[in-house]
Design an enzyme around this catalytic site. Structure first.
Site, PDB file in Angstrom:
ATOM      1  N   ASP A 197       0.814  -1.205   0.000  1.00 54.54           N
ATOM      2  CA  ASP A 197       0.000   0.000   0.000  1.00 54.54           C
ATOM      3  C   ASP A 197       0.856   1.267   0.000  1.00 54.54           C
ATOM      4  O   ASP A 197       0.638   2.174  -0.806  1.00 54.54           O
ATOM      5  CB  ASP A 197      -0.928  -0.025   1.224  1.00 54.54           C
ATOM      6  CG  ASP A 197      -1.910   1.133   1.227  1.00 54.54           C
ATOM      7  OD1 ASP A 197      -3.029   0.967   0.749  1.00 54.54           O
ATOM      8  OD2 ASP A 197      -1.526   2.220   1.736  1.00 54.54           O
ATOM      9  N   VAL A 212      -5.353   1.842  -0.653  1.00 55.89           N
ATOM     10  CA  VAL A 212      -5.050   1.158  -1.913  1.00 55.89           C
ATOM     11  C   VAL A 212      -5.278  -0.343  -1.762  1.00 55.89           C
ATOM     12  O   VAL A 212      -5.874  -0.986  -2.642  1.00 55.89           O
ATOM     13  CB  VAL A 212      -3.606   1.463  -2.361  1.00 55.89           C
ATOM     14  CG1 VAL A 212      -3.301   0.750  -3.673  1.00 55.89           C
ATOM     15  CG2 VAL A 212      -3.403   2.969  -2.530  1.00 55.89           C
ATOM     16  N   ASP A 213      -4.824  -0.912  -0.659  1.00 57.07           N
ATOM     17  CA  ASP A 213      -5.075  -2.337  -0.408  1.00 57.07           C
ATOM     18  C   ASP A 213      -6.572  -2.626  -0.347  1.00 57.07           C
ATOM     19  O   ASP A 213      -7.082  -3.557  -0.983  1.00 57.07           O
ATOM     20  CB  ASP A 213      -4.436  -2.760   0.919  1.00 57.07           C
ATOM     21  CG  ASP A 213      -3.006  -3.246   0.753  1.00 57.07           C
ATOM     22  OD1 ASP A 213      -2.640  -3.665  -0.355  1.00 57.07           O
ATOM     23  OD2 ASP A 213      -2.256  -3.198   1.747  1.00 57.07           O
ATOM     24  N   GLN A 214      -7.288  -1.843   0.465  1.00 59.08           N
ATOM     25  CA  GLN A 214      -8.707  -2.109   0.636  1.00 59.08           C
ATOM     26  C   GLN A 214      -9.479  -1.876  -0.663  1.00 59.08           C
ATOM     27  O   GLN A 214     -10.380  -2.661  -1.008  1.00 59.08           O
ATOM     28  CB  GLN A 214      -9.274  -1.245   1.763  1.00 59.08           C
ATOM     29  CG  GLN A 214      -8.654  -1.549   3.123  1.00 59.08           C
ATOM     30  CD  GLN A 214      -9.550  -1.142   4.271  1.00 59.08           C
ATOM     31  OE1 GLN A 214     -10.637  -1.676   4.430  1.00 59.08           O
ATOM     32  NE2 GLN A 214      -9.088  -0.201   5.075  1.00 59.08           N
TER      33      GLN A 214
END
Length: 414
Positions: free
Chosen positions: A153, A181-183
Site C-alpha cells: 500500500d 489502496v489495499d482495501q
C-alpha cells in the site's frame, strides 16, 4: 456465534459458491471475506506454522492460555475455514489442484511469478476447471515495465503521487494510514469476480480477473489526474480541505474544532444566514464557490471568526437542524461509542470459541434491509485441515501421511 442477526444461509446471495482463497495480508483476504459474508464457502490456504503474514501483526487479543489473535487478521478473515498446506511440495500442490477442481472462484496475491511456480496461476488452475473464475491480485499488474515489481500500500501511495497530495501545505510526504489502496483493490477484485460469475452464467466459461494496487491507485486519483491534465498544474496540498470547495474542512469554535462541509452555493447562503454573515452572500469575494476557492484564506478566516463566537455543541446542533453537513472530529473511541454506530449494525458482536467476546466490522451493505452476519469466526491456522482434506476425498491414511510429512498441518489444540 454472532450475537447480531444472522441471515439464513439459504437466502444469502452466494450460497453454493465455493472459493479457494490463496491470498494473504489485506486486499485478497478482504475480497474473500466479503464473498464469505455473502454466503460463499471460503477455504483459506495458509502456510503451515505461521499462516497468513498478518497473524503476527500487533495489536493482539490474548486468550487465557497465552494464544493471541491479531486485529489485522480478525478484521478480514471471518466466514472462512483454514487449511495449512505446503504449496512448495508436490503433495501440497496436488491437494490444491483437487480443491480447485470443485471451486467456483480462486483468489491469489503472490509476488510476480510465484503463483506460476506453485502451480496456482490462472493457466494451470483453469486448465483443471474451465468454469473457474481466477482472480490475481498484484502490485503493478501483468502489463508494463513495472509488472515484476512488488507492491504494498505505501509503495503505491508513493508511486502514484498520493503522498504528494496528502498532508498540510509544506508538510513532508504523509501516508493515509488505513491502507486505502489495499482495501480498494480488494473491493475492485470483488467487483470483477461477481461480474465474471454473471458472465459464466451466460457462457458456461470462467475467466481470469486481474486487480492491482497500481490500477486502484490510478483510479482513486481520477479527478486529480483530470484536473492536472486540464490545468497542467500539480495540486497543492490542502490538508483536510478540498481543492475545489470552500469552506470545506476543519474550523475552530469557542472550545473544540468541527468539520464544516459547504459543497454548494445554496448551503453557503444557508450557513451565512445562521452565522450572521448575510453581507457575504452578495460580496463578489464569496458569492460563488469558485470565488470562495479563489479567496480561500479570506473565506476561511471569515468563517472561523463567526464560529468562534460559540462552542462546538451550539454549532453542531444549529447546523444539523439546518441540514448543513457538519460533524465533530471523533476519535475511534468516540465513533465506536456513538449511538449511530451501534444502531447501524456495522459492529458485529460475537463470542469467539478461544478468545471470548469480540467485535468485528460488518460488510458495508444491506440486503433486503438486513446486515449480513457472521456465520463462522476467524479461524486458527489449519483449524479445518483434516475436515477439508476429508471433503476433498482424502482417506484417513492419506491425511495422516500428509500431516506426518509436514505437507499439511493442524491448529494446535488446548
Amino acid at each position: 456465534m454472532s450475537a447480531n442477526h444472522t441471515t439464513r444461509s439459504d437466502t444469502l446471495p452466494l450460497t453454493g459458491v465455493r472459493v479457494l482463497d490463496l491470498s494473504r495480508v489485506l486486499a485478497g483476504p478482504l475480497c474473500t471475506q466479503y464473498l464469505g459474508d455473502m454466503g460463499a464457502e471460503v477455504i483459506k490456504v495458509e502456510t503451515p506454522g505461521h499462516g497468513d503474514d498478518t497473524r503476527s501483526w500487533p495489536e493482539f487479543k490474548f486468550a487465557a492460555d497465552g494464544a493471541r489473535a491479531s486485529g489485522h487478521f480478525l478484521s478480514c478473515n471471518r466466514n472462512k475455514r483454514s487449511i495449512a498446506l505446503d504449496l512448495k511440495s508436490d503433495a501440497g500442490r496436488a491437494v490444491v489442484h483437487r480443491l480447485a477442481q470443485s471451486a467456483d472462484i480462486a483468489v491469489e496475491s503472490f509476488a510476480p511469478g510465484v503463483a506460476a511456480r506453485l502451480g496456482v496461476d490462472a493457466a494451470q488452475l483453469r486448465a483443471l476447471n474451465p468454469r473457474l473464475v481466477h482472480c490475481s491480485i498484484s502490485g503493478f499488474g501483468s502489463v508494463g515495465p513495472m509488472r515484476h515489481g512488488k507492491g504494498y500500500d505505501l509503495i503505491l501511495q508513493a508511486f502514484s503521487g498520493m503522498l504528494s497530495l496528502t498532508g498540510d501545505p509544506g508538510s513532508p510526504p504523509m501516508r493515509s494510514p488505513f491502507s486505502p489502496v489495499d482495501q480498494g483493490t480488494g473491493m475492485h477484485a470483488l467487483i470483477g469476480i461477481l461480474a465474471a460469475l454473471l458472465r459464466r452464467d451466460r457462457t458456461g466459461q470462467g475467466c481470469s480477473v486481474e486487480a492491482s494496487l497500481f490500477d486502484t491507485s490510478a483510479a482513486f486519483l481520477a479527478y486529480f489526474l483530470q484536473n492536472y491534465w486540464n490545468s497542467e498544474r500539480e495540486p497543492a496540498k490542502a490538508g483536510v480541505s478540498h481543492v475545489s470547495l470552500c469552506p470545506y474542512g476543519v474550523f475552530d469554535t469557542a472550545d473544540r474544532p468541527l468539520i464544516l462541509g459547504i459543497a454548494n452555493d445554496a448551503l453557503w447562503r444557508r450557513f451565512c444566514a445562521l452565522a450572521g454573515l448575510g453581507d457575504a452572500v452578495a460580496d463578489p469575494l464569496y458569492a460563488s464557490n469558485g470565488a470562495r476557492v479563489a479567496h480561500r484564506a479570506q473565506t476561511e478566516a471569515l468563517v472561523t471568526q463567526a464560529l468562534r463566537k460559540h462552542g462546538r455543541g451550539h454549532w453542531l446542533a444549529l447546523l444539523d437542524d439546518a441540514g448543513i453537513p457538519c460533524t465533530a472530529v471523533h476519535s475511534l473511541a468516540e465513533m465506536s461509542a456513538h449511538p449511530h454506530t451501534e444502531a447501524s449494525g456495522m459492529v458485529l458482536h460475537y463470542e469467539h470459541s478461544h478468545f471470548g467476546a469480540l467485535k468485528g466490522v460488518a460488510q458495508p451493505l444491506r440486503f433486503d434491509g438486513e446486515r449480513l452476519g457472521q456465520r463462522q469466526e476467524p479461524p486458527r491456522c489449519g483449524e479445518h485441515t483434516v475436515e477439508v482434506l476429508r471433503e476433498a476425498g482424502c482417506s484417513d491414511d492419506a491425511i495422516s501421511a500428509l500431516l506426518e510429512q509436514g505437507v499439511a498441518a493442524q491448529a494446535a489444540t488446548g
